[in-house]
Design an enzyme around this catalytic site. Structure first.
Site, mmCIF file in Angstrom:
data_model
loop_
_atom_site.group_PDB
_atom_site.id
_atom_site.type_symbol
_atom_site.label_atom_id
_atom_site.label_comp_id
_atom_site.label_asym_id
_atom_site.label_seq_id
_atom_site.Cartn_x
_atom_site.Cartn_y
_atom_site.Cartn_z
ATOM 1 N N TYR A 1 0.819 -1.257 -0.021
ATOM 2 C CA TYR A 1 0.085 0.737 0.208
ATOM 3 C C TYR A 1 1.131 1.647 -0.452
ATOM 4 O O TYR A 1 1.871 1.606 0.488
ATOM 5 C CB TYR A 1 -1.067 -0.166 1.187
ATOM 6 C CG TYR A 1 -2.171 -0.261 0.899
ATOM 7 C CD1 TYR A 1 -2.481 0.537 0.017
ATOM 8 C CD2 TYR A 1 -3.089 -1.300 1.546
ATOM 9 C CE1 TYR A 1 -4.536 0.599 -0.239
ATOM 10 C CE2 TYR A 1 -4.345 -1.612 1.258
ATOM 11 C CZ TYR A 1 -5.075 -0.459 0.253
ATOM 12 O OH TYR A 1 -6.158 -0.728 -0.711
ATOM 13 N N ARG B 1 -1.837 -2.338 -18.925
ATOM 14 C CA ARG B 1 -2.596 -1.528 -18.943
ATOM 15 C C ARG B 1 -2.873 -0.544 -18.224
ATOM 16 O O ARG B 1 -2.448 -1.027 -16.874
ATOM 17 C CB ARG B 1 -3.823 -2.621 -18.962
ATOM 18 C CG ARG B 1 -5.484 -2.311 -19.288
ATOM 19 C CD ARG B 1 -6.123 -3.311 -19.386
ATOM 20 N NE ARG B 1 -5.789 -4.133 -21.004
ATOM 21 C CZ ARG B 1 -6.171 -3.922 -22.249
ATOM 22 N NH1 ARG B 1 -6.900 -2.981 -22.387
ATOM 23 N NH2 ARG B 1 -5.638 -4.226 -22.416
ATOM 24 N N THR C 1 -3.481 5.961 -22.095
ATOM 25 C CA THR C 1 -3.259 5.004 -21.509
ATOM 26 C C THR C 1 -1.587 4.806 -21.818
ATOM 27 O O THR C 1 -0.690 5.884 -22.910
ATOM 28 C CB THR C 1 -3.638 4.243 -22.302
ATOM 29 O OG1 THR C 1 -3.730 4.090 -23.855
ATOM 30 C CG2 THR C 1 -5.843 4.440 -21.874
ATOM 31 N N GLU D 1 -0.471 4.914 -0.223
ATOM 32 C CA GLU D 1 -1.005 6.043 -0.821
ATOM 33 C C GLU D 1 -0.271 7.358 -0.954
ATOM 34 O O GLU D 1 0.185 7.556 0.721
ATOM 35 C CB GLU D 1 -2.698 5.708 -0.007
ATOM 36 C CG GLU D 1 -3.777 5.339 -0.684
ATOM 37 C CD GLU D 1 -5.082 5.320 0.452
ATOM 38 O OE1 GLU D 1 -4.001 4.774 1.715
ATOM 39 O OE2 GLU D 1 -5.547 4.626 0.208
ATOM 40 N N ASP E 1 -5.369 14.309 -25.270
ATOM 41 C CA ASP E 1 -5.729 12.740 -24.790
ATOM 42 C C ASP E 1 -5.399 11.657 -25.600
ATOM 43 O O ASP E 1 -5.727 12.001 -27.008
ATOM 44 C CB ASP E 1 -6.970 12.375 -24.979
ATOM 45 C CG ASP E 1 -7.694 11.002 -24.419
ATOM 46 O OD1 ASP E 1 -6.548 9.702 -23.889
ATOM 47 O OD2 ASP E 1 -8.338 10.271 -24.035
ATOM 48 N N LYS F 1 -1.572 0.797 -25.391
ATOM 49 C CA LYS F 1 -1.476 0.706 -26.812
ATOM 50 C C LYS F 1 -0.649 0.858 -27.983
ATOM 51 O O LYS F 1 0.477 0.090 -27.231
ATOM 52 C CB LYS F 1 -2.881 2.250 -27.223
ATOM 53 C CG LYS F 1 -4.338 2.261 -26.458
ATOM 54 C CD LYS F 1 -4.879 2.945 -26.947
ATOM 55 C CE LYS F 1 -6.282 2.956 -26.324
ATOM 56 N NZ LYS F 1 -6.463 3.402 -24.899
HETATM 57 N N1 DSN Z 1 -11.361 1.009 -26.168
HETATM 58 C C1 DSN Z 1 -10.165 1.943 -26.037
HETATM 59 C C2 DSN Z 1 -10.273 2.263 -27.487
HETATM 60 O O1 DSN Z 1 -10.514 0.603 -28.441
HETATM 61 O O2 DSN Z 1 -9.882 2.232 -28.761
HETATM 62 C C3 DSN Z 1 -10.532 3.714 -26.006
HETATM 63 O O3 DSN Z 1 -9.999 3.471 -24.712
#
Ligand code: DSN
Length: 413
Positions: free
Chosen positions: A47, A233, A224, A49, A198, A227
């Site tokens: 933990y 993730r 994120t 925090e 984003d 990707k």
């Molecule tokens: N779910 C994602 C996508 O497939 O683009 C976006 O968060």
């Protein structure tokens, strides 16, 4: 090997599915073994925090170093003065960023979901539209972003936050021109519209230096890490606007989240280090080449394809094959090709059906997909969507995928 044999057999089944399939979901990728080992480490037991040097729990001396390492690498990779590696996901990162930038009820100008925006960019079914007031800027000719349309929408809506960055936009984004439009709008109206990006989809392309870096122009950038960036993730927030560093920290913790996932933060650090290597740039160049080549191959076959300037493109399957996106996705799935149905510009069908599918080559390229294979895959997709038996085509798909690197053996360092 799990002692839980039920779970182990499901992991084996999914591993086989991934190894034998052609993965073309534009938001997916394969993290390396090093990323997965860090994510599966004992750091999950702690933990922590708070933030490095200022935690609510004892015993965080080592965890502090882990989180600092990830933050420093993120800053180096993207040229940011501030990085927050704690967001559990891209949606959490957006949730926190909105809170740091404006009060509840604040106005956001974003791109609508049909044109490539994300759920958290003001969709009626997301928290975002319940907490903030969203307006949308339209796309210009041929479904491309238009600075003129953006300027008009800025003046019309005078938002607290202008939001760029998309989930299914296949072209380059001129962040520099957006910054200029916002600055001009602010000067003209005496207002203080902030610029948020984003970059979840294109983070890997940004990291490789193959497109404009939004961190240079925006007040806050969210992302994120799984990707095109090829990490675990998770989410990430970056900024060079010192006025917001403190607000961003408190918006992530304690406002949006509790204990950070330090095992995932460690894995993000590994992915940032991998993306700092020259080989990552070479990988990303191949992704762009494979995607563009496949998108153009569809055009040469007379299929309605968006073309591509990044890692993804859209096909209008309704116009081209008389199928909706859901039907196309199911049919391709039977052939071992995974894609997702996707709304397209001016779509007449709902998000459950859609007129399009979205295709991306980041994951397949990680496994070693060549440009000639990308062309062949375009033809296999075309044959399935024209009505050939998907099970007959699957044989060739499995052959192609079996010639690639196995997903459990991928290393980049
Ligand atoms: N779910 C994602 C996508 O497939 O683009 C976006 O968060």
């Amino acid at each position: 090997m799990q002692k839980d044999l039920v779970l182990q057999s499901l992991i084996n089944e999914e591993t086989d599915r991934q190894n034998q399939g052609i993965e073309l979901i534009a938001s997916e990728n394969y993290p390396s073994l090093d990323v997965m080992e860090a994510q599966g480490s004992i750091l999950t037991a702690k933990y922590a925090e708070g933030y490095p040097g200022n935690r609510y729990y004892g015993g965080c001396e080592v965890i502090d170093k882990v989180e600092d390492l990830a933050r420093d690498r993120a800053k180096e990779l993207f040229g940011a003065k501030y990085a927050n590696v704690q967001p559990h996901s891209g949606s959490q990162a957006n949730y926190a960023a909105y809170h740091a930038l404006m009060p509840n009820g604040g106005k956001v100008l974003s791109l609508v979901l049909n044109d490539g925006g994300h759920l958290t960019h003001g969709s009626p079914v997301s928290f975002s539209s319940h907490t903030y007031s969203f307006s949308h800027y339209p796309l210009g000719d041929e479904g491309r972003l238009s600075i003129e349309e953006i300027k008009k929408a800025l003046d019309e809506h005078d938002p607290d936050v202008f939001l760029a960055g998309y989930s299914s936009y296949p072209y380059d984004i001129d962040f520099k021109a957006m910054r200029k439009a916002i600055d001009e709008h602010n000067a003209r109206k005496g207002t203080h519209t902030l610029f948020m990006v984003d970059m979840a989809h294109i983070a890997g392309i940004v990291a490789a230096g193959l497109c404009q870096n939004p961190v240079e122009y925006a007040d806050v950038v969210t992302s994120t890490t799984h990707k095109t960036l090829r990490g675990p993730r998770g989410g990430l927030i970056l900024s060079n606007n010192e006025d917001y560093f403190k607000a961003l920290d408190s918006a992530v913790f304690p406002y949006a989240q509790g204990g950070p996932l330090e095992h995932v933060i460690a894995a993000k650090g590994v992915a940032f280090l991998e993306a700092l290597q020259p080989e990552f740039k070479e990988y990303m160049k191949k992704v762009l080449e494979n995607t563009k080549t496949a998108a153009e191959e569809f055009l040469s076959m007379g299929v309605s394809s968006s073309g591509s300037e990044n890692h993804l493109f859209l096909l209008n399957v309704l116009d081209s094959y008389g199928l909706n996106g859901k039907e196309a996705q199911i049919r391709l799935g039977k052939a071992g090709i995974t894609v997702n149905k996707n709304m397209i510009h001016n779509d007449t069908l709902s998000a459950f059906k859609t007129s399009g599918i979205r295709i991306g080559f980041a994951a397949a390229t990680t496994r070693g997909c060549s440009t000639s294979e990308a062309i062949e895959i375009a033809h296999l997709i075309d044959r399935v969507l024209k009505g050939e038996d998907p099970l007959a085509i699957k044989k060739r798909c499995v052959e192609i995928a079996s010639g690639w690197k196995r997903i459990e053996a991928i290393r980049h360092l």
